[in-house]
Design a protein around this motif. Structure first.
Motif, PDB file in Angstrom:
ATOM      1  N   ASN A   1       4.540   6.477  -1.280  1.00  0.00           N
ATOM      2  CA  ASN A   1       5.269   6.807  -0.069  1.00  0.00           C
ATOM      3  C   ASN A   1       6.456   5.865   0.114  1.00  0.00           C
ATOM      4  N   MET A   2       7.526   6.153  -0.634  1.00  0.00           N
ATOM      5  CA  MET A   2       8.621   5.190  -0.722  1.00  0.00           C
ATOM      6  C   MET A   2       9.427   5.070   0.560  1.00  0.00           C
TER       7      MET A   2
ATOM      8  N   GLU B   1      11.150   1.653   5.038  1.00  0.00           N
ATOM      9  CA  GLU B   1      11.235   1.415   6.498  1.00  0.00           C
ATOM     10  C   GLU B   1      10.488   0.155   6.877  1.00  0.00           C
ATOM     11  N   LYS B   2       9.281   0.002   6.297  1.00  0.00           N
ATOM     12  CA  LYS B   2       8.456  -1.151   6.659  1.00  0.00           C
ATOM     13  C   LYS B   2       9.113  -2.461   6.225  1.00  0.00           C
ATOM     14  N   VAL B   3       9.653  -2.494   4.990  1.00  0.00           N
ATOM     15  CA  VAL B   3      10.227  -3.761   4.540  1.00  0.00           C
ATOM     16  C   VAL B   3      11.498  -4.062   5.342  1.00  0.00           C
TER      17      VAL B   3
ATOM     18  N   LYS C   1       0.839  -1.205   0.000  1.00  0.00           N
ATOM     19  CA  LYS C   1       0.000   0.000   0.000  1.00  0.00           C
ATOM     20  C   LYS C   1       0.875   1.256   0.000  1.00  0.00           C
ATOM     21  N   ALA C   2       1.959   1.207   0.774  1.00  0.00           N
ATOM     22  CA  ALA C   2       2.833   2.382   0.838  1.00  0.00           C
ATOM     23  C   ALA C   2       3.399   2.691  -0.541  1.00  0.00           C
ATOM     24  N   VAL C   3       3.836   1.655  -1.256  1.00  0.00           N
ATOM     25  CA  VAL C   3       4.397   1.890  -2.596  1.00  0.00           C
ATOM     26  C   VAL C   3       3.324   2.435  -3.521  1.00  0.00           C
ATOM     27  N   GLN C   4       2.122   1.829  -3.429  1.00  0.00           N
ATOM     28  CA  GLN C   4       1.060   2.269  -4.334  1.00  0.00           C
ATOM     29  C   GLN C   4       0.615   3.689  -4.048  1.00  0.00           C
TER      30      GLN C   4
ATOM     31  N   GLN D   1      12.053   4.879  -7.734  1.00  0.00           N
ATOM     32  CA  GLN D   1      10.666   5.286  -7.537  1.00  0.00           C
ATOM     33  C   GLN D   1      10.608   6.511  -6.625  1.00  0.00           C
ATOM     34  N   ARG D   2      11.498   6.534  -5.638  1.00  0.00           N
ATOM     35  CA  ARG D   2      11.543   7.679  -4.720  1.00  0.00           C
ATOM     36  C   ARG D   2      11.848   8.955  -5.484  1.00  0.00           C
TER      37      ARG D   2
END
Lengths: 648, 200
Positions: free
Chosen positions: B50-51, B56-58, B44-47, B79-80
């Protein structure tokens, strides 16, 4: 100015790692961790800024779960694929703290610590020896049996890296690792892979542990055979390694269907050449081990187009050192006995790759290239046409001065075969300075180098013309040759005598060479024949005499003086009676035959002397010698005796 | 059959459906459903573009993933950069490209070409006319999200694709092969999966 601002930001961050405020420490830690993961440049810069000792400090003294987990993750990331990081970590004393984490009550902490330990142990700098102190092996074993999949996987991969010496392998096997590792084979995919890696490492080159593993499996290899067909390439490779190690432990056969299993291993490993990463890198080396010293396997490999596949890898260009080494060793083994393999590899134009490998900065690659050339140059047909290219010769001979003695010896081995070429003037070898190098190395302190250098010189003189022999003797000098004949090492003595054998072969002029300085060389050889107990030395010595006895009358008399002095027995009788070695008996008979060759003036007196020394009688006793070649020789000699009109 | 369905739900990340299915059918999921939630949060963060948050999450999920996947890490940073450009933060974008992306290109020459393409976005004021405009498409986010999702699944020793679509492909292939040799009832409608008698 962005660059310097970032620098200061990083410095502040590193400072915060030692902050007294827990939340600040945690935030800085997470920040650093997230910056360095995946980012080699950042890792190096934070190492320079002194972040590592501060992170290790948190790992060592903090007890908060989040701080422990984050610091372990940072440690693991600093270590991941980064030797500078591993070095900094070890210098900060991280190992005992990480190991302590593995006994923590919180599973998250244990997993984080385990991951980091695995990263450290993937480096060549891993503190393997340290693992054998303070009962750490027991700790690792406990983790193997602990029931946590991820932690067991890490324990297995750490063990896999701690098997470098036979002693370490034994300690681990005695501690019960084999059983625990076998237990992991039925578990998760990653655990299975790590366990197989460890089992392969534990049994590598070690007959004892390989036998133990076989016993652990109840002599039933079905498990490994099944794993050879697993989905995961790593599993397949490691399973093959285990099977290979076990096979090597039972040289007289270990399984009823051994041939089928080996063929399966062959095709499995061959297909693994195409995999990327570690599997692609290691599989050629495993393949080389699989076909070593086994002509049937080499034939089967040839028929499976192994040579083509290996040449393909060479053609790729970008090949890692380990893979290149494995490929060259595999080619060397495949070409060690089979002419068709040698022909094929040369048809595929592999020489240029081999020449480049001779110039590699990695010693193992250089050695593999030399071994390759040694095998290919066993082909008489190919010597003059394919292996005399100047660049190859130059690069090969350069290795004779290599800093590593292992490289020198393997270069000598290859050069020995190459100088066997049949151009009588051998100019190419003089021109690249190779001959002088051989002579230098023949005086090395290392007996293996001496032996191989003299062997090369011996081959150089094979069918060489007088000019070559003169040149070599002038540079080698008589006194050095005499020293070598009486060398402290038997293998060196043998090669020195073989050298003289080739030296005197071919013409009366050549024979005359060993009569220089009052026959110093001849007398040295005669001394060896009297005292040497090793049959190989005596055989070479006898062949020298045989060649000398093919010379002039004067030469024949000189030999006769030694082998059968007037009114005394003959030392040849001892060799004729020696039933332990047929080559010795044959050589002795040849010697006699050359001395009683019908067309020389003094032949009758020599016949009488032999008769008096009991030689003819001895020969008659040998008419029923069990070895056919000896029988034939004896028959021919006796015919000579009777043709010269002596009867008794 | 239930296992196939569960495998599909888990791989694609339908947590609630998987939980319900577990209750209704008693099928055990192959992984802890908690990890699916984590994985979906990353996706969801990537979509959402919010890179930083995704990274951080991964890293919290498994620090090894980005450390051992240089290509994936490069794509996340790429992507960032794209997101910074999309939001018009061009100075930051330039700084980011110099600080973070240039070293990736230096560490690994294979990334240089893609790096150049991405940086080209900075050269155009009106990005719609730019030859690499597709990088700004939301589909690029999708691509990155899928790549990351696959890497997480692999690290959990899970297959990155669900089995169901492959099985269906095999069914169609097998029927094609068999068609040459025999006459037999087909499954033509994959939705209903009814057996239909062969046409004479």
């Amino acid at each position: 100015m962005p660059a310097s601002a970032a620098c200061t930001r990083s410095e502040i961050l590193v400072e915060s790692l030692s902050s007294l405020d827990t939340m600040a420490r945690l935030k800085a830690l997470r920040d650093v961790k997230n910056q360095i993961i995946g980012n080699k440049t950042k890792k190096l810069s934070y190492i320079k800024l002194g972040a590592v000792p501060r992170v290790v400090e948190i790992l060592a003294s903090d007890s908060d779960v989040p701080l422990l987990v984050q610091s372990a993750a940072a440690v693991g990331s600093f270590a991941c694929g980064n030797d500078a990081g591993v070095k900094a970590l070890l210098e900060s004393g991280v190992l005992p703290h990480l190991l302590k984490m593995l006994s923590n009550s919180n599973s998250q902490v244990v997993e984080a610590g385990a991951r980091s330990l695995k990263m450290i142990f993937q480096s060549t700098l891993a503190p393997k020896n340290d693992m054998f102190q303070f009962r750490r092996v027991d700790l690792i074993l406990a983790l193997l049996n602990g029931g946590n999949d991820n932690v067991a996987e890490v324990a297995a991969s750490v063990l896999a890296r701690c098997c470098e010496t036979k002693e370490h392998q034994k300690i681990l096997a005695d501690a019960g690792c084999l059983h625990s590792l076998v237990g992991l084979l039925k578990g998760s995919v990653k655990g299975r892979e790590a366990a197989l890696d460890a089992l392969a490492a534990l049994t590598r080159g070690n007959q004892e542990t390989s036998v133990l593993l076989d016993m652990e499996q109840g002599n039933d290899l079905a498990c490994f055979i099944k794993l050879m067909k697993d989905k995961s390439p790593r599993t397949r490779l490691f399973a093959c390694m285990c099977l290979l190690n076990i096979a090597e432990a039972f040289p007289s056969g270990y399984h009823q269907q051994e041939w089928d299993i080996k063929k399966c291993m062959l095709s499995t490993v061959l297909k693994l050449f195409e995999e990327s990463g570690q599997v692609g890198e290691e599989s050629p080396g495993v393949f080389a081990d699989l076909v070593t010293n086994n002509e049937e396997m080499q034939k089967a490999a040839f028929e499976s187009n192994a040579i083509e596949k290996l040449a393909e890898i060479l053609d790729r260009g970008v090949v890692s050192a380990r893979q290149l080494e494995g490929v060259l060793l595999a080619i060397a083994e495949l070409c060690s006995r089979l002419e068709e393999s040698r022909r094929q590899i040369l048809n595929l134009q592999a020489q240029r790759h081999i020449t480049m490998a001779l110039e590699s900065s990695i010693a193992g690659v250089r050695i593999a290239a030399c071994t390759c050339i040694k095998s290919i140059s066993r082909s008489v047909k190919n010597l003059r046409t394919s292996l005399t290219e100047e660049r190859l010769l130059r690069s090969l001979f350069k290795l004779l001065d290599d800093p590593s003695p292992f490289v020198q010896v393997s270069a000598l081995g290859a050069a020995s075969n190459i100088v066997l070429d049949f151009t009588p003037d051998k100019a190419a070898f003089f021109n690249c300075g190779g001959v002088s190098q051989f002579i230098q190395l023949a005086q090395s302190k290392d007996s293996v180098i001496r032996q191989n250098a003299i062997w090369a010189l011996r081959n150089l003189l094979y069918l060489a013309d007088m000019m070559v022999k003169d040149r070599v003797m002038r540079e080698l000098t008589l006194s050095i040759l005499v020293d070598l004949i009486s060398d402290s090492n038997e293998r060196v003595q043998e090669q020195a005598l073989a050298f003289v054998r080739n030296l005197v072969y071919g013409s009366v002029e050549c024979v005359q060479l060993i009569f220089a300085e009052d026959g110093a060389i001849l007398h040295a050889i005669e001394r060896q024949l009297c005292v040497a107990s090793c049959p190989e030395i005596c055989i070479q010595g006898l062949y020298v005499l045989i060649n000398v006895a093919a010379g002039s009358e004067h030469h024949k008399e000189a030999v006769m003086e030694f082998v059968s002095p007037v009114a005394a027995g003959s030392i040849l009788v001892r060799f004729l009676e020696d039933m332990s070695n047929p080559q010795l008996r044959i050589a002795a008979v040849w010697c006699i035959m050359n001395l009683i060759h019908a067309e020389s003036p003094g032949v009758f007196s020599r016949v009488l002397r032999f008769r008096d020394a009991g030689i003819q009688l001895q020969l008659q006793k040998m008419v029923e010698d069990p070895i056919l070649d000896v029988k034939d020789r004896v028959k021919a000699a006796l015919e000579q005796f009777s043709a010269l009109g002596t009867s008794s | 059959m239930n296992k196939l369905v569960m495998n599909f739900l888990v791989t694609e990340g339908y947590v609630e459906a998987a939980e319900k299915f577990q209750v209704e059918s008693g099928t055990q999921p192959e992984v802890e459903l908690g990890t699916i939630t984590d994985r979906m949060a990353v996706r969801k963060a990537v979509q959402s573009g919010n890179m930083e948050d995704a990274i951080e999450k991964v890293n919290d999920l498994d620090p090894e993933i980005l450390d051992t996947n240089p290509q994936l890490f490069f794509h996340l940073q790429q992507q960032r950069l794209i997101e910074l450009i999309r939001n018009g933060r061009l100075e930051e974008a330039l700084e980011f490209a110099q600080e973070e992306l240039a070293p990736r290109g230096a560490e690994n020459h294979a990334f240089l070409e893609e790096l150049e393409r991405t940086v080209a976005l900075l050269a155009f004021e009106d990005t719609s006319g730019c030859p690499v405009a597709e990088l700004l498409d939301l589909s690029q986010r999708q691509k990155t999200a899928s790549e990351l999702n696959a890497a997480i699944l692999t690290s959990q020793s899970h297959e990155k694709d669900p089995k169901l679509p492959s099985l269906l492909k095999m069914l169609i292939w097998a029927q094609n092969q068999l068609d040459e040799k025999a006459s037999y009832p087909h499954i033509n409608d994959l939705v209903n999966a009814t057996l239909e008698e062969p046409v004479a």
